[in-house]
Design a protein around this motif. Sequence first.
Motif, PDB file in Angstrom:
ATOM      1  N   ASN A   1      46.857-112.893  51.529  1.00 14.69           N
ATOM      2  CA  ASN A   1      48.142-112.896  50.834  1.00 14.69           C
ATOM      3  C   ASN A   1      47.972-112.882  49.319  1.00 14.69           C
ATOM      4  OD1 ASN A   1      49.409-112.953  53.293  1.00 14.69           O
ATOM      5  ND2 ASN A   1      50.043-115.071  53.160  1.00 14.69           N
ATOM      6  N   LEU A   2      47.093-113.728  48.800  1.00 14.05           N
ATOM      7  CA  LEU A   2      46.918-113.814  47.351  1.00 14.05           C
ATOM      8  C   LEU A   2      46.310-112.550  46.766  1.00 14.05           C
ATOM      9  CD1 LEU A   2      45.702-117.509  46.993  1.00 14.05           C
ATOM     10  CD2 LEU A   2      47.908-116.571  46.276  1.00 14.05           C
ATOM     11  N   ILE A   3      45.341-111.979  47.452  1.00 15.24           N
ATOM     12  CA  ILE A   3      44.679-110.793  46.932  1.00 15.24           C
ATOM     13  C   ILE A   3      45.599-109.582  46.995  1.00 15.24           C
ATOM     14  CG2 ILE A   3      42.714-109.215  47.221  1.00 15.24           C
ATOM     15  CD1 ILE A   3      42.138-112.165  46.113  1.00 15.24           C
ATOM     16  N   THR A   4      46.302-109.416  48.091  1.00 19.05           N
ATOM     17  CA  THR A   4      47.148-108.230  48.222  1.00 19.05           C
ATOM     18  C   THR A   4      48.456-108.340  47.448  1.00 19.05           C
ATOM     19  OG1 THR A   4      48.070-109.057  50.304  1.00 19.05           O
ATOM     20  CG2 THR A   4      46.186-107.541  50.441  1.00 19.05           C
ATOM     21  N   GLU A   5      48.937-109.560  47.217  1.00 12.59           N
ATOM     22  CA  GLU A   5      50.216-109.681  46.503  1.00 12.59           C
ATOM     23  C   GLU A   5      50.099-109.179  45.072  1.00 12.59           C
ATOM     24  OE1 GLU A   5      50.568-114.212  44.682  1.00 12.59           O
ATOM     25  OE2 GLU A   5      51.741-113.665  46.423  1.00 12.59           O
ATOM     26  N   ARG A   6      48.914-109.194  44.506  1.00 10.11           N
ATOM     27  CA  ARG A   6      48.702-108.673  43.153  1.00 10.11           C
ATOM     28  C   ARG A   6      48.980-107.181  43.079  1.00 10.11           C
ATOM     29  NH1 ARG A   6      48.555-112.704  39.537  1.00 10.11           N
ATOM     30  NH2 ARG A   6      47.146-114.325  40.203  1.00 10.11           N
TER      31      ARG A   6
ATOM     32  N   PRO B   1      52.630-101.805  52.957  1.00  7.82           N
ATOM     33  CA  PRO B   1      51.969-102.468  54.089  1.00  7.82           C
ATOM     34  C   PRO B   1      50.643-103.119  53.671  1.00  7.82           C
ATOM     35  CG  PRO B   1      52.696-100.260  54.710  1.00  7.82           C
ATOM     36  CD  PRO B   1      52.901-100.390  53.227  1.00  7.82           C
ATOM     37  N   LEU B   2      50.384-104.299  54.215  1.00  7.51           N
ATOM     38  CA  LEU B   2      49.163-105.028  53.881  1.00  7.51           C
ATOM     39  C   LEU B   2      47.909-104.232  54.217  1.00  7.51           C
ATOM     40  CD1 LEU B   2      49.820-108.741  54.905  1.00  7.51           C
ATOM     41  CD2 LEU B   2      49.644-107.780  52.623  1.00  7.51           C
TER      42      LEU B   2
ATOM     43  N   ASP C   1      39.250-102.547  49.378  1.00 11.10           N
ATOM     44  CA  ASP C   1      38.070-102.583  50.247  1.00 11.10           C
ATOM     45  C   ASP C   1      37.948-103.840  51.097  1.00 11.10           C
ATOM     46  OD1 ASP C   1      37.175-100.049  49.511  1.00 11.10           O
ATOM     47  OD2 ASP C   1      36.132-100.842  47.749  1.00 11.10           O
ATOM     48  N   ILE C   2      39.073-104.401  51.493  1.00 14.22           N
ATOM     49  CA  ILE C   2      39.050-105.491  52.464  1.00 14.22           C
ATOM     50  C   ILE C   2      39.142-104.834  53.837  1.00 14.22           C
ATOM     51  CG2 ILE C   2      40.284-107.496  53.381  1.00 14.22           C
ATOM     52  CD1 ILE C   2      41.392-107.936  50.542  1.00 14.22           C
ATOM     53  N   PRO C   3      38.254-105.194  54.767  1.00 10.73           N
ATOM     54  CA  PRO C   3      38.326-104.574  56.099  1.00 10.73           C
ATOM     55  C   PRO C   3      39.698-104.780  56.743  1.00 10.73           C
ATOM     56  CG  PRO C   3      36.310-105.861  55.868  1.00 10.73           C
ATOM     57  CD  PRO C   3      37.159-106.149  54.656  1.00 10.73           C
ATOM     58  N   VAL C   4      40.211-103.724  57.341  1.00  5.84           N
ATOM     59  CA  VAL C   4      41.537-103.766  57.952  1.00  5.84           C
ATOM     60  C   VAL C   4      41.603-104.820  59.054  1.00  5.84           C
ATOM     61  CG1 VAL C   4      43.220-102.424  59.276  1.00  5.84           C
ATOM     62  CG2 VAL C   4      42.100-101.406  57.299  1.00  5.84           C
TER      63      VAL C   4
ATOM     64  N   GLU D   1      33.704-115.993  29.355  1.00 11.49           N
ATOM     65  CA  GLU D   1      35.063-116.260  28.893  1.00 11.49           C
ATOM     66  C   GLU D   1      35.906-115.001  28.926  1.00 11.49           C
ATOM     67  OE1 GLU D   1      34.223-117.984  25.111  1.00 11.49           O
ATOM     68  OE2 GLU D   1      33.685-119.922  25.973  1.00 11.49           O
ATOM     69  N   ALA D   2      35.318-113.875  28.536  1.00 10.53           N
ATOM     70  CA  ALA D   2      36.067-112.616  28.574  1.00 10.53           C
ATOM     71  C   ALA D   2      36.401-112.235  30.010  1.00 10.53           C
ATOM     72  CB  ALA D   2      35.255-111.507  27.909  1.00 10.53           C
ATOM     73  N   ASN D   3      35.454-112.433  30.918  1.00 10.69           N
ATOM     74  CA  ASN D   3      35.683-112.097  32.320  1.00 10.69           C
ATOM     75  C   ASN D   3      36.593-113.089  33.021  1.00 10.69           C
ATOM     76  OD1 ASN D   3      34.215-109.730  32.401  1.00 10.69           O
ATOM     77  ND2 ASN D   3      32.294-110.788  32.832  1.00 10.69           N
ATOM     78  N   ALA D   4      36.800-114.243  32.420  1.00 11.35           N
ATOM     79  CA  ALA D   4      37.656-115.255  33.041  1.00 11.35           C
ATOM     80  C   ALA D   4      39.084-114.758  33.190  1.00 11.35           C
ATOM     81  CB  ALA D   4      37.639-116.552  32.231  1.00 11.35           C
ATOM     82  N   GLU D   5      39.440-113.766  32.427  1.00  9.52           N
ATOM     83  CA  GLU D   5      40.794-113.226  32.521  1.00  9.52           C
ATOM     84  C   GLU D   5      41.026-112.517  33.845  1.00  9.52           C
ATOM     85  OE1 GLU D   5      41.774-110.965  29.071  1.00  9.52           O
ATOM     86  OE2 GLU D   5      41.075-112.539  27.744  1.00  9.52           O
ATOM     87  N   LEU D   6      39.972-112.291  34.607  1.00  4.29           N
ATOM     88  CA  LEU D   6      40.127-111.654  35.910  1.00  4.29           C
ATOM     89  C   LEU D   6      40.940-112.495  36.871  1.00  4.29           C
ATOM     90  CD1 LEU D   6      36.599-110.136  36.533  1.00  4.29           C
ATOM     91  CD2 LEU D   6      38.725-108.913  36.178  1.00  4.29           C
ATOM     92  N   ASP D   7      41.213-113.740  36.504  1.00  5.05           N
ATOM     93  CA  ASP D   7      41.955-114.607  37.411  1.00  5.05           C
ATOM     94  C   ASP D   7      43.428-114.267  37.454  1.00  5.05           C
ATOM     95  OD1 ASP D   7      43.167-117.340  35.560  1.00  5.05           O
ATOM     96  OD2 ASP D   7      42.210-115.596  34.712  1.00  5.05           O
ATOM     97  N   SER D   8      43.904-113.519  36.504  1.00 10.10           N
ATOM     98  CA  SER D   8      45.335-113.283  36.467  1.00 10.10           C
ATOM     99  C   SER D   8      45.670-111.869  36.887  1.00 10.10           C
ATOM    100  CB  SER D   8      45.864-113.585  35.068  1.00 10.10           C
ATOM    101  OG  SER D   8      45.222-112.743  34.133  1.00 10.10           O
ATOM    102  N   ASP D   9      46.550-111.235  36.182  1.00  8.76           N
ATOM    103  CA  ASP D   9      47.092-109.946  36.595  1.00  8.76           C
ATOM    104  C   ASP D   9      46.059-108.840  36.637  1.00  8.76           C
ATOM    105  OD1 ASP D   9      50.009-110.738  34.708  1.00  8.76           O
ATOM    106  OD2 ASP D   9      49.617-111.056  36.832  1.00  8.76           O
ATOM    107  N   ARG D  10      44.959-108.965  35.913  1.00 11.38           N
ATOM    108  CA  ARG D  10      43.977-107.890  35.877  1.00 11.38           C
ATOM    109  C   ARG D  10      43.101-107.880  37.111  1.00 11.38           C
ATOM    110  NH1 ARG D  10      40.679-108.639  30.910  1.00 11.38           N
ATOM    111  NH2 ARG D  10      39.529-106.971  31.885  1.00 11.38           N
ATOM    112  N   TRP D  11      42.993-109.015  37.836  1.00 12.33           N
ATOM    113  CA  TRP D  11      42.102-109.045  38.992  1.00 12.33           C
ATOM    114  C   TRP D  11      42.797-108.500  40.203  1.00 12.33           C
ATOM    115  CZ3 TRP D  11      40.984-112.424  43.399  1.00 12.33           C
ATOM    116  CH2 TRP D  11      39.802-112.073  43.998  1.00 12.33           C
ATOM    117  N   GLU D  12      42.463-107.280  40.564  1.00 11.65           N
ATOM    118  CA  GLU D  12      43.073-106.641  41.726  1.00 11.65           C
ATOM    119  C   GLU D  12      41.991-106.078  42.615  1.00 11.65           C
ATOM    120  OE1 GLU D  12      47.180-105.300  39.585  1.00 11.65           O
ATOM    121  OE2 GLU D  12      45.819-103.787  40.268  1.00 11.65           O
TER     122      GLU D  12
END
Length: 190
Positions: free
Chosen positions: A93-98, A106-107, A115-118, A179-190
């Motif tokens: 849910n968290l990964i796909t909701e982004r 569809p999920l 690349d999450i296995p169906v 620190e720069a990569n820490a931003e992956l936690d928000s909207d950029r991490w998809e």
Amino acid sequence: ARRRLKPLRTVVAWRGRAEWDQVMVGLYCGDSRLQQDALDRVSAWKSRYGPKMPLAVDCTAELIRCKVLDSSGRLKSHELILSYGLALVRFVNLITERKQKMVSIPLRQLAREVDIPVWVVDLRHELTHGKLPRLALCRKGCDVVLDWLRKMYWTRQLGNNLCEESEDEDEEEEQEEVEANAELDSDRWE
């Protein structure tokens, strides 16, 4: 003469690259005691970072917590299924909701895009809408998702280099990269 501006620093919950690496290795080592130490460190990060905690770190910790509980023998099969199930449902849910837009996608399609296995999405569907699956399938789902998280998040954070650096300059550069990569936690991490 143009002045070079320093990039803005991002405050993160971990002390530096060494702590980040230590937690990553601890989470993925397979030793329950070391995994519990890493989970305790993630809990400390979460208390410092709150809602800014990267989703991948949070999901990894929840899945590893399930594995630690499983290896402890303290929970019954049904309780383990529920524990793994919640962690897996939360991950999907968290990964796909982004990636969800204004239009519902569809999920299964969203999972393919990242690349999450169906079959993991199908497992999530069974956990939320159908008969609970077997424990063995939940364990397999957990292993597959943990592998996905390692490849797609953890190893990318620091270029998959787990060697300790002894020079202060190298550590400072690496900390800036973390620190720069820490931003992956928000909207950029998809």
